[in-house]
Design a protein around this motif. Structure first.
Motif, short mmCIF file in Angstrom:
data_model
loop_
_atom_site.label_atom_id
_atom_site.label_comp_id
_atom_site.label_asym_id
_atom_site.label_seq_id
_atom_site.Cartn_x
_atom_site.Cartn_y
_atom_site.Cartn_z
N TYR A 146 64.06 -36.29 -49.70
CA TYR A 146 62.56 -36.36 -49.40
C TYR A 146 61.77 -35.61 -50.31
N LEU A 147 62.06 -34.60 -50.75
CA LEU A 147 61.54 -33.67 -51.88
C LEU A 147 61.42 -34.33 -53.19
N LYS A 148 62.74 -34.90 -53.48
CA LYS A 148 62.79 -35.96 -54.65
C LYS A 148 62.03 -37.47 -54.54
N THR A 149 62.02 -37.85 -53.54
CA THR A 149 61.61 -39.34 -53.70
C THR A 149 60.29 -39.54 -52.81
N HIS A 150 59.81 -38.47 -51.92
CA HIS A 150 58.79 -38.41 -51.09
C HIS A 150 58.85 -39.47 -50.11
N THR A 151 59.85 -39.88 -49.69
CA THR A 151 60.28 -40.98 -48.81
C THR A 151 61.42 -40.59 -47.81
N ARG A 152 61.30 -40.75 -46.46
CA ARG A 152 62.18 -40.52 -45.50
C ARG A 152 63.15 -41.76 -45.56
N ARG A 153 64.57 -41.41 -45.96
CA ARG A 153 65.25 -42.46 -45.85
C ARG A 153 66.53 -42.25 -45.04
N GLU A 154 66.52 -41.62 -43.90
CA GLU A 154 67.49 -41.26 -42.94
C GLU A 154 68.39 -42.59 -42.56
N GLY A 155 67.61 -43.61 -42.40
CA GLY A 155 68.32 -44.99 -42.21
C GLY A 155 69.55 -45.39 -43.20
N MET A 156 68.84 -45.16 -44.63
CA MET A 156 70.00 -45.51 -45.74
C MET A 156 71.21 -44.69 -45.51
N GLN A 237 60.35 -25.98 -48.52
CA GLN A 237 59.42 -26.97 -49.08
C GLN A 237 59.14 -28.02 -48.10
N CYS A 238 60.03 -28.39 -47.41
CA CYS A 238 59.85 -29.49 -46.41
C CYS A 238 58.89 -28.87 -45.37
N ALA A 239 59.02 -27.50 -44.87
CA ALA A 239 58.05 -27.06 -44.11
C ALA A 239 56.65 -27.24 -44.40
N LEU A 240 56.50 -26.66 -45.77
CA LEU A 240 55.21 -26.83 -46.37
C LEU A 240 54.65 -28.12 -46.72
N ALA A 241 55.41 -29.33 -46.96
CA ALA A 241 55.14 -30.50 -46.84
C ALA A 241 54.58 -31.14 -45.69
N ALA A 242 55.21 -30.63 -44.54
CA ALA A 242 54.84 -30.92 -43.03
C ALA A 242 53.45 -30.45 -42.62
N GLN A 243 53.39 -29.42 -43.18
CA GLN A 243 51.93 -28.69 -42.96
C GLN A 243 50.92 -29.39 -43.68
N LEU A 244 51.00 -29.71 -44.81
CA LEU A 244 50.12 -30.31 -45.64
C LEU A 244 49.84 -31.52 -45.25
#
Length: 260
Positions: A146-156, A237-244
């Motif tokens: 997610y930090l690289k692509t800015h997309t959640r790709r759990e399904g993939m 970084q994920c925690a920070l992104a979630a806050q933003l």
């Protein structure tokens, strides 16, 4: 129309699959997971042969020696979850591989049903951790992605993982078939008349061969890069992104689910 739809989905998902397989964290994880699952598939397939021709017990009794593995594995996950918190998922996976492999080896020397029940229960201790760490590792890999692509790709990631570990069935079946061929296995009505080489083959299939497969899994998880400072940085970084995202009232971008 169905063919056109399939090609459209394949064309759209192709780059995503390529990017997924280019992820080093995922590659090392999925190969680790493949060999762990090969053992999980192999051992239950061998147990009926092992019970009949090595322990000389009935098919009904063979289920009794299989049950302790999974019962102990489920119970010990409470303990392993605490180990994951304290030592990290990679270290826990490495400990579990060593423990699982070492406890598999003595199974080749088991001669009675009580011994088998006891030792299969011991084998379940390491298995409990291996059943636990997989989903945690995928979650960490998805966070890094997610930090690289800015997309959640759990399904993939879950889809490609499920697709690859299906090969564990082929690995298991091929291994059993190969060993049975070289040890001259032929079904007999009286188990005591089974060829001695075939009996030795079943002892190897229940102990040495799965231990070797777990050893290969250990090598891959050893090179799994998402641990220590790197993993800590990803989580921060994920925690920070979630806050933003929460502050901006903007949902995290979601990828269209692709069913493999």
């Amino acid at each position: 129309l169905a063919g056109l739809e399939f090609r459209r989905v394949l064309f759209r998902s192709g780059p995503a699959i390529k990017n997924t397989l280019a992820n080093k964290s995922f590659l090392t994880f999925v190969m680790f997971n493949l060999f762990v699952n090969s053992v999980i598939v192999l051992v239950p397939q061998v147990i009926p042969f092992f019970a009949k021709y090595v322990l000389l017990i009935s098919d009904a009794q063979s289920s009794l020696i299989m049950a302790p593995i999974f019962i102990v594995a489920i119970i010990t996950q409470i303990f392993w979850s605490k180990v994951v918190v304290r030592r990290g998922v990679r270290t826990t996976a490495m400990i579990a591989c060593v423990l699982f492999g070492l406890t598999l080896l003595p199974l080749g020397l088991v001669r009675t049903m009580p011994q088998a029940i006891t030792w299969f229960g011991i084998v379940g201790i390491g298995l409990g951790a291996l059943l636990l760490v997989g989903d945690i590792m995928v979650a960490d890999i998805c966070d890094e992605d997610y930090l690289k692509t800015h997309t959640r790709r759990e399904g993939m990631y879950y889809g490609v993982n499920a697709l690859i570990i299906r090969m564990s069935v082929a690995i298991s079946a091929g291994t059993i078939s190969f060993v049975q061929t070289i040890t001259k296995y032929k079904p007999v009505v009286d188990p005591t008349l089974m060829a001695p080489t075939a009996v030795i083959g079943f002892r190897f299939l229940i102990s040495v061969i799965p231990a070797v497969l777990i050893g290969i899994a250990f090598i891959f998880v050893f090179f799994y890069p998402l641990h220590g400072k790197r993993l800590k940085h990803v989580k921060e970084q994920c925690a920070l992104a979630a806050q933003l995202n929460a502050a901006a009232d903007a949902p995290i971008p979601q990828q269209e689910v692709v069913i493999l």
